[in-house]
Design a protein around this motif. Structure first.
Motif, PDB file in Angstrom:
ATOM      1  N   SER A 104      21.783  47.511 -17.208  1.00  0.00           N
ATOM      2  CA  SER A 104      21.710  48.101 -15.865  1.00  0.00           C
ATOM      3  C   SER A 104      23.106  48.436 -15.392  1.00  0.00           C
ATOM      4  CB  SER A 104      21.069  47.115 -14.882  1.00  0.00           C
ATOM      5  OG  SER A 104      21.943  46.015 -14.648  1.00  0.00           O
ATOM      6  N   SER A 106      24.581  47.179 -12.777  1.00  0.00           N
ATOM      7  CA  SER A 106      25.266  45.930 -12.438  1.00  0.00           C
ATOM      8  C   SER A 106      25.891  45.291 -13.668  1.00  0.00           C
ATOM      9  CB  SER A 106      24.278  44.951 -11.795  1.00  0.00           C
ATOM     10  OG  SER A 106      23.811  45.421 -10.549  1.00  0.00           O
ATOM     11  N   THR A 107      25.130  45.222 -14.758  1.00  0.00           N
ATOM     12  CA  THR A 107      25.669  44.580 -15.951  1.00  0.00           C
ATOM     13  C   THR A 107      26.769  45.427 -16.590  1.00  0.00           C
ATOM     14  OG1 THR A 107      23.875  45.483 -17.322  1.00  0.00           O
ATOM     15  CG2 THR A 107      23.580  43.272 -16.437  1.00  0.00           C
ATOM     16  N   GLU A 110      29.732  44.438 -14.601  1.00  0.00           N
ATOM     17  CA  GLU A 110      30.071  43.051 -14.927  1.00  0.00           C
ATOM     18  C   GLU A 110      30.797  42.991 -16.277  1.00  0.00           C
ATOM     19  OE1 GLU A 110      29.406  38.935 -13.459  1.00  0.00           O
ATOM     20  OE2 GLU A 110      28.689  40.807 -12.603  1.00  0.00           O
ATOM     21  N   TYR A 137      30.006  49.494  -3.476  1.00  0.00           N
ATOM     22  CA  TYR A 137      28.876  48.730  -4.004  1.00  0.00           C
ATOM     23  C   TYR A 137      28.891  48.887  -5.514  1.00  0.00           C
ATOM     24  CZ  TYR A 137      24.120  47.472  -5.347  1.00  0.00           C
ATOM     25  OH  TYR A 137      23.036  46.897  -5.968  1.00  0.00           O
ATOM     26  N   HIS A 138      28.865  47.747  -6.221  1.00  0.00           N
ATOM     27  CA  HIS A 138      28.922  47.791  -7.675  1.00  0.00           C
ATOM     28  C   HIS A 138      27.772  47.049  -8.335  1.00  0.00           C
ATOM     29  CE1 HIS A 138      32.853  49.700  -7.536  1.00  0.00           C
ATOM     30  NE2 HIS A 138      33.237  48.796  -6.664  1.00  0.00           N
ATOM     31  N   GLY A 139      26.870  46.455  -7.539  1.00  0.00           N
ATOM     32  CA  GLY A 139      25.734  45.774  -8.121  1.00  0.00           C
ATOM     33  C   GLY A 139      25.431  44.467  -7.429  1.00  0.00           C
ATOM     34  N   ASP A 140      24.448  43.749  -7.971  1.00  0.00           N
ATOM     35  CA  ASP A 140      23.966  42.530  -7.332  1.00  0.00           C
ATOM     36  C   ASP A 140      24.087  41.286  -8.208  1.00  0.00           C
ATOM     37  OD1 ASP A 140      23.217  43.613  -4.810  1.00  0.00           O
ATOM     38  OD2 ASP A 140      21.521  44.575  -5.776  1.00  0.00           O
ATOM     39  N   THR A 141      24.824  41.365  -9.303  1.00  0.00           N
ATOM     40  CA  THR A 141      25.186  40.158 -10.030  1.00  0.00           C
ATOM     41  C   THR A 141      26.349  39.482  -9.300  1.00  0.00           C
ATOM     42  OG1 THR A 141      26.647  41.462 -11.435  1.00  0.00           O
ATOM     43  CG2 THR A 141      24.403  41.069 -12.243  1.00  0.00           C
ATOM     44  N   THR A 144      29.667  41.496  -9.589  1.00  0.00           N
ATOM     45  CA  THR A 144      29.660  42.783  -8.895  1.00  0.00           C
ATOM     46  C   THR A 144      29.498  42.610  -7.384  1.00  0.00           C
ATOM     47  OG1 THR A 144      27.288  43.035  -9.365  1.00  0.00           O
ATOM     48  CG2 THR A 144      28.836  44.046 -10.898  1.00  0.00           C
ATOM     49  N   MET A 145      28.790  41.564  -6.948  1.00  0.00           N
ATOM     50  CA  MET A 145      28.761  41.276  -5.509  1.00  0.00           C
ATOM     51  C   MET A 145      30.150  40.895  -5.019  1.00  0.00           C
ATOM     52  SD  MET A 145      25.301  39.337  -4.284  1.00  0.00           S
ATOM     53  CE  MET A 145      25.494  37.948  -5.395  1.00  0.00           C
ATOM     54  N   ASP A 231      33.417  53.177 -12.022  1.00  0.00           N
ATOM     55  CA  ASP A 231      31.990  52.877 -11.903  1.00  0.00           C
ATOM     56  C   ASP A 231      31.263  54.201 -11.688  1.00  0.00           C
ATOM     57  OD1 ASP A 231      29.427  52.191 -11.226  1.00  0.00           O
ATOM     58  OD2 ASP A 231      29.967  50.757  -9.661  1.00  0.00           O
TER      59      ASP A 231
END
Length: 422
Positions: A104, A106-107, A110, A137-141, A144-145, A231
């Motif tokens: 994804s 996010s990964t 990461e 915003y770079h993701g929800d891991t 990345t958060m 990103d």
């Protein structure tokens, strides 16, 4: 119907009605369980590029299932992954030589952060700071958060997040402030990497900045020996008018993250591209320098086959011409609202267009966003405002007339919402 046990993303179930089920997809449309056709004006969260169920991608997926399911990628390789990696290197900016697969956006980011930190660690250089832009915003891991904007989205997880250095967004007239801030940070701390969404901050409100600023940031990074991570999860695959947004700044990042449109949006897959220098920093007879990252579904062959088909579509079909049609339709329609007191900050980058509804209280959680979303659905459109920020990011199969229809709905819905607020 029994109440669903599904927990949906970014959804407050105490406030939302039951989810409508989608029965099928077709080109630019979602068809729900009642037969209603919804124009997908946001590419189903920015992933669908050529349109839903593109025949070539669907055929590649079907063919791959006849030969593959998942293969352990730490032990073997396979033809779809090899073909895709070579294809990505060919279309990416010069200098990117290696491809690491994940699942994804996010990964992918990461992975990029870990690559950057591993690069300096393995070289014996004490650099561990990550620099980001405010509102990003770079993701929800967790990683990345940490790199993204702090606020209501991640306040509960604050104990898990690491500190980063932040640059102010380069608002008009304040561009040099951002560049000066980055140079100061580079002079005073061990910066490993600048992580940035090139040209457009997506979930942060579709904020757009000039390509020349991205080039200047790259120049500073080079002078101080830190890496630039692009990103391109949202901005890649033609969204800003070129294959990757970095092309417009004439720069090559040290690490590039891609997902969303990588498979045309049909199936999850991500890739992180890196330079030979970053790969070589992890190449050693000392196993402690191994890049320690994986997931169970790394380089899924079926997903890789879909992405190879996507590359072929870019080679064989007039994708850039379709993008130009959407760009022109955006320009024409945004001109309708120039000087309209209901709207502010009209902006566009390629196939992405946005404008702010002028309301007393804005921001992502502004109630006006939910109101507008419901009104768009009543009119047969999937448009999902970011609070008071209205944006369109359609698949490339959309006609100019369908773009016009989306703007007609924006015109009508804005008037309804503002009238209710009086």
């Amino acid at each position: 119907m029994n109440r669903s046990t599904v927990w949906h993303p970014f959804t407050q179930h105490a406030l939302e009605p039951p989810m409508t089920r989608i029965a099928s997809t077709d080109g630019a449309y979602l068809i729900d369980e009642n037969g209603n056709r919804l124009l997908d004006a946001i590419s189903s969260w920015w992933v669908i590029t050529h349109g839903h169920r593109h025949p070539k991608i669907m055929a590649a997926i079907r063919a791959a299932t006849e030969a593959y399911d998942q293969i352990i990628f730490a032990e073997f390789s396979h033809e779809p992954a090899e073909r895709l990696a070579q294809g990505l290197i060919e279309i990416a900016q010069p200098g990117l030589k290696h491809v690491f697969y994940s699942d994804s956006g996010s990964t992918a980011v990461e992975v990029a952060i870990k690559m950057a930190l591993g690069y300096f660690h393995n070289r014996g250089e004490p650099r561990d700071r990550i620099v980001v832009m405010e509102g990003s915003y770079h993701g929800d891991t967790i990683g990345t958060m940490s790199a993204g904007e702090r606020g209501v989205f991640n306040v509960a997880y604050e104990p898990l997040l690491f500190a980063v250095d932040r640059l102010t967004f380069p608002e008009a007239g304040r561009e040099q402030d951002m560049l000066d801030r980055f140079e100061t940070i580079c002079r005073t701390s061990g910066v490993a990497a600048l992580l940035i969404e090139p040209l457009v901050l997506g979930a942060g409100g579709m904020k757009i900045y000039e390509a020349s600023l991205l080039a200047s940031l790259k120049d500073i990074a080079v002078r101080f020996g830190c890496l630039l991570i692009a990103d391109e999860v949202m901005t890649g695959w033609g969204r800003t008018g070129t294959m990757f947004a970095c092309e417009q700044a004439g720069i090559a990042p040290d690490i590039l993250c891609t997902s969303k449109g990588l498979t045309g949006g049909a199936i999850p897959l991500a890739a992180t591209l890196a330079t030979a220098e970053i790969f070589d920093a992890h190449l050693s007879t000392d196993r402690r320098k191994t890049f320690f990252h994986s997931s169970s579904y790394t380089a899924n062959p079926i997903a890789c086959a879909a992405a190879v088909a996507n590359l072929e579509i870019w080679q064989e079909e007039p994708v850039l011409s379709r993008i130009e049609t959407i760009e022109a339709a955006h320009r024409c329609n945004l001109a309708r609202f120039a000087g309209d007191p209901r709207f502010a900050n009209l902006r566009q980058a390629g196939t992405i267009a946005a404008l702010d509804l002028v309301v007393p209280t804005g921001g992502y959680l502004a109630e006006v966003g939910q109101q507008m979303r419901a009104l768009f659905r009543e009119r047969g459109l999937l448009i999902r405002p970011l609070g008071n920020v209205l944006y369109l990011m359609p698949p490339y199969c959309l006609t100019a007339q369908e773009v016009d229809r989306a703007y007609d709905a924006i015109d009508e819905v804005a008037s309804i919402v503002l009238e209710r607020a009086r």
